[in-house]
Scaffold this motif. Sequence first.
Motif, PDB file in Angstrom:
ATOM      1  N   LEU A 119       0.823  -1.212   0.000  1.00 52.05           N
ATOM      2  CA  LEU A 119       0.000   0.000   0.000  1.00 52.05           C
ATOM      3  C   LEU A 119       0.858   1.263   0.000  1.00 52.05           C
ATOM      4  CD1 LEU A 119      -2.844  -0.968   2.478  1.00 52.05           C
ATOM      5  CD2 LEU A 119      -2.979  -0.732   0.007  1.00 52.05           C
ATOM      6  N   ALA A 120       1.988   1.224   0.697  1.00 50.56           N
ATOM      7  CA  ALA A 120       2.860   2.394   0.735  1.00 50.56           C
ATOM      8  C   ALA A 120       3.437   2.698  -0.643  1.00 50.56           C
ATOM      9  CB  ALA A 120       3.986   2.177   1.737  1.00 50.56           C
ATOM     10  N   GLY A 121       3.698   1.669  -1.429  1.00 53.77           N
ATOM     11  CA  GLY A 121       4.242   1.886  -2.760  1.00 53.77           C
ATOM     12  C   GLY A 121       3.195   2.212  -3.804  1.00 53.77           C
ATOM     13  N   LEU A 122       1.979   1.764  -3.576  1.00 54.98           N
ATOM     14  CA  LEU A 122       0.939   1.932  -4.598  1.00 54.98           C
ATOM     15  C   LEU A 122      -0.095   3.006  -4.276  1.00 54.98           C
ATOM     16  CD1 LEU A 122       0.204  -1.803  -5.468  1.00 54.98           C
ATOM     17  CD2 LEU A 122       1.604  -0.181  -6.723  1.00 54.98           C
ATOM     18  N   TRP A 123       0.070   3.757  -3.189  1.00 54.83           N
ATOM     19  CA  TRP A 123      -0.956   4.707  -2.808  1.00 54.83           C
ATOM     20  C   TRP A 123      -1.223   5.771  -3.867  1.00 54.83           C
ATOM     21  CZ3 TRP A 123      -0.610   9.896  -2.345  1.00 54.83           C
ATOM     22  CH2 TRP A 123       0.652  10.462  -2.195  1.00 54.83           C
ATOM     23  N   PRO A 124      -0.227   6.246  -4.648  1.00 53.90           N
ATOM     24  CA  PRO A 124      -0.593   7.237  -5.674  1.00 53.90           C
ATOM     25  C   PRO A 124      -1.543   6.648  -6.724  1.00 53.90           C
ATOM     26  CG  PRO A 124       1.775   7.293  -5.290  1.00 53.90           C
ATOM     27  CD  PRO A 124       1.242   6.098  -4.572  1.00 53.90           C
ATOM     28  N   GLY A 125      -1.288   5.424  -7.143  1.00 53.82           N
ATOM     29  CA  GLY A 125      -2.172   4.780  -8.110  1.00 53.82           C
ATOM     30  C   GLY A 125      -3.556   4.528  -7.538  1.00 53.82           C
ATOM     31  N   LEU A 126      -3.611   4.144  -6.258  1.00 57.11           N
ATOM     32  CA  LEU A 126      -4.901   3.925  -5.616  1.00 57.11           C
ATOM     33  C   LEU A 126      -5.688   5.225  -5.494  1.00 57.11           C
ATOM     34  CD1 LEU A 126      -3.793   1.466  -2.802  1.00 57.11           C
ATOM     35  CD2 LEU A 126      -5.164   0.926  -4.820  1.00 57.11           C
ATOM     36  N   ALA A 127      -5.004   6.317  -5.174  1.00 55.71           N
ATOM     37  CA  ALA A 127      -5.681   7.603  -5.075  1.00 55.71           C
ATOM     38  C   ALA A 127      -6.215   8.047  -6.432  1.00 55.71           C
ATOM     39  CB  ALA A 127      -4.724   8.661  -4.505  1.00 55.71           C
ATOM     40  N   VAL A 128      -5.422   7.856  -7.481  1.00 56.64           N
ATOM     41  CA  VAL A 128      -5.874   8.228  -8.828  1.00 56.64           C
ATOM     42  C   VAL A 128      -7.038   7.344  -9.258  1.00 56.64           C
ATOM     43  CG1 VAL A 128      -5.179   8.243 -11.255  1.00 56.64           C
ATOM     44  CG2 VAL A 128      -3.685   9.234  -9.533  1.00 56.64           C
ATOM     45  N   ALA A 129      -6.993   6.047  -8.953  1.00 58.84           N
ATOM     46  CA  ALA A 129      -8.096   5.153  -9.305  1.00 58.84           C
ATOM     47  C   ALA A 129      -9.374   5.556  -8.583  1.00 58.84           C
ATOM     48  CB  ALA A 129      -7.726   3.710  -8.964  1.00 58.84           C
ATOM     49  N   LEU A 130      -9.273   5.926  -7.318  1.00 60.68           N
ATOM     50  CA  LEU A 130     -10.448   6.365  -6.564  1.00 60.68           C
ATOM     51  C   LEU A 130     -11.003   7.663  -7.134  1.00 60.68           C
ATOM     52  CD1 LEU A 130     -12.279   5.821  -4.091  1.00 60.68           C
ATOM     53  CD2 LEU A 130     -10.729   7.275  -2.800  1.00 60.68           C
ATOM     54  N   LEU A 131     -10.135   8.629  -7.418  1.00 60.19           N
ATOM     55  CA  LEU A 131     -10.599   9.904  -7.981  1.00 60.19           C
ATOM     56  C   LEU A 131     -11.191   9.726  -9.376  1.00 60.19           C
ATOM     57  CD1 LEU A 131      -7.745  12.305  -6.828  1.00 60.19           C
ATOM     58  CD2 LEU A 131     -10.081  12.164  -5.964  1.00 60.19           C
ATOM     59  N   LEU A 132     -10.579   8.879 -10.179  1.00 62.13           N
ATOM     60  CA  LEU A 132     -11.122   8.602 -11.502  1.00 62.13           C
ATOM     61  C   LEU A 132     -12.488   7.939 -11.392  1.00 62.13           C
ATOM     62  CD1 LEU A 132     -10.561   8.688 -14.560  1.00 62.13           C
ATOM     63  CD2 LEU A 132      -9.547   6.433 -14.317  1.00 62.13           C
ATOM     64  N   GLY A 133     -12.621   6.997 -10.470  1.00 61.75           N
ATOM     65  CA  GLY A 133     -13.904   6.355 -10.247  1.00 61.75           C
ATOM     66  C   GLY A 133     -14.962   7.329  -9.772  1.00 61.75           C
ATOM     67  N   LEU A 134     -14.586   8.240  -8.877  1.00 63.21           N
ATOM     68  CA  LEU A 134     -15.535   9.257  -8.420  1.00 63.21           C
ATOM     69  C   LEU A 134     -16.018  10.116  -9.579  1.00 63.21           C
ATOM     70  CD1 LEU A 134     -13.892  10.442  -5.085  1.00 63.21           C
ATOM     71  CD2 LEU A 134     -16.120   9.349  -5.325  1.00 63.21           C
ATOM     72  N   GLY A 135     -15.096  10.524 -10.435  1.00 63.28           N
ATOM     73  CA  GLY A 135     -15.471  11.355 -11.580  1.00 63.28           C
ATOM     74  C   GLY A 135     -16.344  10.614 -12.574  1.00 63.28           C
ATOM     75  N   ILE A 136     -15.972   9.400 -12.908  1.00 61.56           N
ATOM     76  CA  ILE A 136     -16.756   8.615 -13.863  1.00 61.56           C
ATOM     77  C   ILE A 136     -18.123   8.286 -13.289  1.00 61.56           C
ATOM     78  CG2 ILE A 136     -16.871   6.407 -15.093  1.00 61.56           C
ATOM     79  CD1 ILE A 136     -14.905   8.424 -16.286  1.00 61.56           C
ATOM     80  N   GLY A 137     -18.184   7.937 -12.025  1.00 69.00           N
ATOM     81  CA  GLY A 137     -19.469   7.643 -11.392  1.00 69.00           C
ATOM     82  C   GLY A 137     -20.377   8.853 -11.333  1.00 69.00           C
ATOM     83  N   ALA A 138     -19.803  10.029 -11.059  1.00 69.69           N
ATOM     84  CA  ALA A 138     -20.606  11.250 -11.015  1.00 69.69           C
ATOM     85  C   ALA A 138     -21.105  11.632 -12.401  1.00 69.69           C
ATOM     86  CB  ALA A 138     -19.798  12.387 -10.405  1.00 69.69           C
ATOM     87  N   LEU A 139     -20.309  11.384 -13.425  1.00 66.20           N
ATOM     88  CA  LEU A 139     -20.728  11.730 -14.787  1.00 66.20           C
ATOM     89  C   LEU A 139     -21.762  10.762 -15.350  1.00 66.20           C
ATOM     90  CD1 LEU A 139     -17.352  12.761 -16.432  1.00 66.20           C
ATOM     91  CD2 LEU A 139     -19.268  14.242 -15.871  1.00 66.20           C
TER      92      LEU A 139
END
Length: 92
Positions: A5-25
């Motif tokens: 998780l410490a190494g992949l947190w930037p990718g996880l944050a981007v995946a969550l933000l991308l999901g939030l945007g796609i879900g809202a749209l």
Amino acid sequence: MIVLLAGLWPGLAVALLLGLGIGALSGWPRDRAVPLGLAAAVLGLGGVAAAGLVTGVAGLWLDGGALMLAAYAAGCALGSLVRPDRTGPDGA
């Protein structure tokens, strides 16, 4: 797992933000097959990753992909809740 998780947190944050945007749209899907298929993919990849069937670098890619897919799916579900003209998971 913490090191992963410490190494992949930037990718996880981007995946969550991308999901939030796609879900809202897009809102909640009208067909139940889409969320069920995505949930099956998350559970299938998570099960293979947790079982440790794939080792080495390929296992790291699988673990990262499973975590990012789960973050994206959660973001899509949460993002679809903010859409005002949505239909909920129960179709109401």
